[in-house]
Design a protein around this motif. Structure first.
Motif, short mmCIF file in Angstrom:
data_model
loop_
_atom_site.label_atom_id
_atom_site.label_comp_id
_atom_site.label_asym_id
_atom_site.label_seq_id
_atom_site.Cartn_x
_atom_site.Cartn_y
_atom_site.Cartn_z
N PHE A 87 27.45 15.57 6.63
CA PHE A 87 26.48 15.75 5.55
C PHE A 87 26.90 16.94 4.68
CE2 PHE A 87 22.59 18.11 4.25
CZ PHE A 87 22.15 17.23 3.27
N SER A 88 26.94 16.73 3.38
CA SER A 88 27.39 17.79 2.47
C SER A 88 26.36 18.10 1.40
CB SER A 88 28.71 17.37 1.81
OG SER A 88 28.56 16.15 1.09
N GLY A 89 25.09 17.71 1.65
CA GLY A 89 24.05 17.96 0.67
C GLY A 89 23.57 19.40 0.66
N ARG A 90 22.49 19.63 -0.06
CA ARG A 90 22.00 21.00 -0.29
C ARG A 90 21.21 21.58 0.88
NH1 ARG A 90 18.63 21.10 -5.62
NH2 ARG A 90 18.08 18.98 -5.01
N HIS A 91 20.39 20.74 1.53
CA HIS A 91 19.51 21.24 2.58
C HIS A 91 19.55 20.32 3.79
CE1 HIS A 91 17.64 23.99 -0.32
NE2 HIS A 91 17.52 22.97 -1.14
N HIS A 92 19.65 20.93 4.99
CA HIS A 92 19.57 20.17 6.23
C HIS A 92 18.50 20.82 7.11
CE1 HIS A 92 21.72 18.53 10.09
NE2 HIS A 92 20.56 17.96 9.87
N PHE A 93 17.49 20.04 7.44
CA PHE A 93 16.41 20.51 8.29
C PHE A 93 16.43 19.73 9.61
CE2 PHE A 93 14.95 21.12 3.92
CZ PHE A 93 14.51 22.44 3.95
#
Length: 253
Positions: free
Chosen positions: A217-223
Motif C-alpha cells: 500500500f502506497s497511499g496517504r493514510h493507513h489505519f
C-alpha cells in the motif's frame, strides 16, 4: 509501525482444523485471526461488522471541519460479502458523524445482517443509488470521497460477479480520494494488486491486523482497527498491535 511488524515472525501456524483462509499456498497470522474472530461462536460474528473504526478512520483522514459542504458527501459502495456489511455500518456511522453518505450496492445480499443494516440506513434517510454512473466524472463531481467495501480478503472479482467487477472498474478511474476497508477490492490478501490494473486507495483501514498485502500500500493514510481483538487471540497469533491513544478506535501506522 511497519505493517509487516504487526505480527511476530516467530508465530507458528500449525493450526490444524482451526486454520482459516490461505493465499498463494501460504498462511498468515492476520488472516487466521480474522477467520477466528468471524467464525468462532463464542466470539459472536454479528456485532463485528457494526463496529465504528472505519468511520473513525475516515473522520481522522478527512476531518469534518476541514471539508467543504461538497467534500462531506461520501459514496459507500457495498458488496454482498462481510466487507459490504461493514460498509453499510460505516455509512450509518458517517451519517451520525454528520457526513452526507450515499450507498450503492452492486449486488444485494439476502444475508440477515445485510438486510438489517440496510433497513437501519434507510430509516436514517441515507439514499441508495439504483445504479453507478458509468461516467466517472459524474461521481468525481458529486462526491468528496468514496469508500470501497465491495470485496474482502479472499474474494476475487470473478467470484463476485459482473456488477461488482464493473464497480471495481469504476473505482480504478476515480480522481477523488478512495478509502478501502481491510483489503483493497480485487487485491490478493497476501500478494497485493497489480499496480497497473488494481484499485489504488488513498486510505487503507485494516481490520484486526494488516494483511501481508498492506506492505504494498502506497497511499496517504493507513489505519489499523484492532482494538477489539481479544488478548488471547493476540497471543495465539503473535499479533503485535499498535498502541491506541485515549479512546481512539483506530491507530495510524
Amino acid at each position: 509501525m511497519c505493517p509487516k511488524c504487526v505480527w511476530s515472525k516467530q508465530t507458528t501456524l500449525g493450526l490444524g482444523s482451526e486454520a482459516g483462509p490461505q493465499s498463494g499456498g501460504r498462511s498468515q497470522p492476520a488472516l487466521h485471526a480474522d477467520h477466528l474472530l468471524t467464525t468462532a461462536p463464542s466470539l459472536c460474528l454479528s456485532p463485528l461488522p457494526t463496529i465504528q473504526p472505519p468511520c473513525c478512520a475516515v473522520s481522522q483522514a478527512f476531518p469534518l471541519p476541514s471539508l467543504s459542504r461538497k467534500q462531506r458527501t461520501v459514496l459507500v459502495i457495498c458488496g454482498p460479502e462481510q466487507n459490504g456489511a461493514v460498509g453499510l455500518a460505516c455509512a450509518r456511522h458517517l451519517r451520525v458523524f454528520e457526513y452526507q453518505p450515499s450507498i450503492f450496492c452492486p449486488v444485494r445480499s439476502a444475508d440477515a445482517l445485510h438486510r438489517d443494516l440496510t433497513t437501519q440506513c434507510e430509516k436514517m434517510d441515507i439514499p441508495f443509488l439504483s445504479f453507478l454512473p458509468a461516467e466517472v466524472r459524474l461521481i468525481d463531481d458529486a462526491y468528496g470521497l468514496v469508500v470501497d467495501a465491495v470485496l474482502g480478503p479472499g474474494v476475487r472479482p470473478a467470484e463476485a460477479g459482473g456488477p461488482c467487477a464493473r464497480a471495481l472498474a469504476t473505482l480504478k478511474r476515480l480522481s477523488i480520494p478512495l478509502v478501502s476497508l481491510d483489503v483493497p477490492s480485487g487485491w490478493d490478501a497476501e500478494a497485493g494488486g497489480d499496480a497497473k490494473d488494481a484499485v489504488q486507495p488513498d486510505v487503507l483501514v485494516s481490520f484486526a491486523a494488516p494483511k501481508s498485502c498492506a506492505g504494498r500500500f502506497s497511499g496517504r493514510h493507513h489505519f489499523v482497527a484492532g482494538r477489539f481483538v481479544p488478548e488471547d487471540v493476540r497471543r495465539k497469533f503473535g499479533l503485535r498491535l499498535p498502541k491506541y491513544t485515549g479512546t481512539d478506535c483506530v491507530a495510524a501506522l
